[in-house]
Design a protein around this motif. Sequence first.
Motif, PDB file in Angstrom:
ATOM      1  N   GLU A  10       4.917   3.643   2.745  1.00  0.00           N
ATOM      2  CA  GLU A  10       4.626   2.356   2.116  1.00  0.00           C
ATOM      3  C   GLU A  10       4.404   1.337   3.219  1.00  0.00           C
ATOM      4  O   GLU A  10       5.183   1.275   4.179  1.00  0.00           O
ATOM      5  N   THR A  11       3.357   0.546   3.083  1.00  0.00           N
ATOM      6  CA  THR A  11       3.133  -0.541   4.029  1.00  0.00           C
ATOM      7  C   THR A  11       2.898  -1.831   3.255  1.00  0.00           C
ATOM      8  O   THR A  11       2.587  -1.813   2.065  1.00  0.00           O
ATOM      9  N   ARG A  68       0.848  -1.189   0.000  1.00  0.00           N
ATOM     10  CA  ARG A  68       0.000   0.000   0.000  1.00  0.00           C
ATOM     11  C   ARG A  68       0.884   1.239   0.000  1.00  0.00           C
ATOM     12  O   ARG A  68       1.859   1.303   0.740  1.00  0.00           O
ATOM     13  N   HIS A  69       0.533   2.208  -0.808  1.00  0.00           N
ATOM     14  CA  HIS A  69       1.198   3.512  -0.802  1.00  0.00           C
ATOM     15  C   HIS A  69       0.210   4.516  -0.222  1.00  0.00           C
ATOM     16  O   HIS A  69      -0.955   4.542  -0.618  1.00  0.00           O
ATOM     17  N   PHE A  82       2.574  -3.662   8.108  1.00  0.00           N
ATOM     18  CA  PHE A  82       4.003  -3.590   8.372  1.00  0.00           C
ATOM     19  C   PHE A  82       4.531  -2.395   7.590  1.00  0.00           C
ATOM     20  O   PHE A  82       4.359  -2.323   6.370  1.00  0.00           O
ATOM     21  N   VAL A  83       5.146  -1.437   8.269  1.00  0.00           N
ATOM     22  CA  VAL A  83       5.627  -0.224   7.611  1.00  0.00           C
ATOM     23  C   VAL A  83       6.967  -0.514   6.938  1.00  0.00           C
ATOM     24  O   VAL A  83       7.918  -0.944   7.592  1.00  0.00           O
ATOM     25  N   LEU A  84       6.995  -0.282   5.638  1.00  0.00           N
ATOM     26  CA  LEU A  84       8.218  -0.488   4.856  1.00  0.00           C
ATOM     27  C   LEU A  84       9.033   0.786   4.745  1.00  0.00           C
ATOM     28  O   LEU A  84      10.260   0.757   4.798  1.00  0.00           O
ATOM     29  N   ALA A  85       8.363   1.919   4.523  1.00  0.00           N
ATOM     30  CA  ALA A  85       9.041   3.205   4.330  1.00  0.00           C
ATOM     31  C   ALA A  85       8.142   4.323   4.822  1.00  0.00           C
ATOM     32  O   ALA A  85       6.917   4.207   4.790  1.00  0.00           O
ATOM     33  N   GLY A  86       8.766   5.398   5.268  1.00  0.00           N
ATOM     34  CA  GLY A  86       8.001   6.542   5.743  1.00  0.00           C
ATOM     35  C   GLY A  86       7.551   6.346   7.179  1.00  0.00           C
ATOM     36  O   GLY A  86       8.099   5.529   7.918  1.00  0.00           O
ATOM     37  N   SER A  87       6.532   7.093   7.537  1.00  0.00           N
ATOM     38  CA  SER A  87       6.032   7.068   8.902  1.00  0.00           C
ATOM     39  C   SER A  87       4.514   7.182   8.895  1.00  0.00           C
ATOM     40  O   SER A  87       3.956   8.019   8.188  1.00  0.00           O
ATOM     41  N   VAL A  88       3.870   6.325   9.669  1.00  0.00           N
ATOM     42  CA  VAL A  88       2.419   6.363   9.823  1.00  0.00           C
ATOM     43  C   VAL A  88       2.132   6.541  11.308  1.00  0.00           C
ATOM     44  O   VAL A  88       2.686   5.818  12.134  1.00  0.00           O
ATOM     45  N   HIS A  89       1.295   7.515  11.621  1.00  0.00           N
ATOM     46  CA  HIS A  89       0.995   7.814  13.018  1.00  0.00           C
ATOM     47  C   HIS A  89      -0.394   7.331  13.386  1.00  0.00           C
ATOM     48  O   HIS A  89      -1.344   7.518  12.622  1.00  0.00           O
ATOM     49  N   LEU A  90      -0.497   6.732  14.556  1.00  0.00           N
ATOM     50  CA  LEU A  90      -1.806   6.438  15.132  1.00  0.00           C
ATOM     51  C   LEU A  90      -2.204   7.678  15.902  1.00  0.00           C
ATOM     52  O   LEU A  90      -1.457   8.130  16.781  1.00  0.00           O
TER      53      LEU A  90
END
Length: 181
Positions: free
Chosen positions: A91-92, A21-22, A41-49
């Motif tokens: 990316e996840t 997923r992008h 699973f986070v591959l690249a970048g940052s995702v915030h809860l």
Amino acid sequence: MIIIMLQSIEPYLKGLRARQRHIDGGQSLFHRGDTVKEMHFVLAGSVHLVRHQSDGSILILQRAGPGSILAEASLYSQAYHCDAVAFGAAETRAYAKAGFKKLLAKRPEFSDVWAGYLARELQSARLRSEVLSLKTVAGRLDAWIVWNGGGSPARGEWKLVANEIGVSPEALYREIAKRRH
């Protein structure tokens, strides 16, 4: 810690079907109340809860970077309890929740790795809770600085720090200004 996670969790996941997923910056991966169907699973970048507060502010509950499982507790929930928002492009790899659970049941060594990962996340959550329990902006900022190895955030990320330590950006900027004098 991220290196350990990459060496520990990712190899076990390789046998599971996944979809990449992008997510563009500011875009949501899922929302509070959505049914949990996948583990990310986070591959690249940052995702915030993030959790939206009644006063309109947000509180960052997790900063999931490369090698992290986003919203790991959702494996044991029917619905998400917060929103997942990309900070910049991310990316996840999304794994079916059912497949992830089957892997835990079939591979005791993965269960041990997963338990270790959950323990580290719990320790991190307790540290965040401790920071949020501090009464002053100065105390929270000092704790955040220690927690993050004594450094400052990247340029333009102070607002994120304010969200993470549960203060308004304006209050944080006033504290930073005091320290400059």
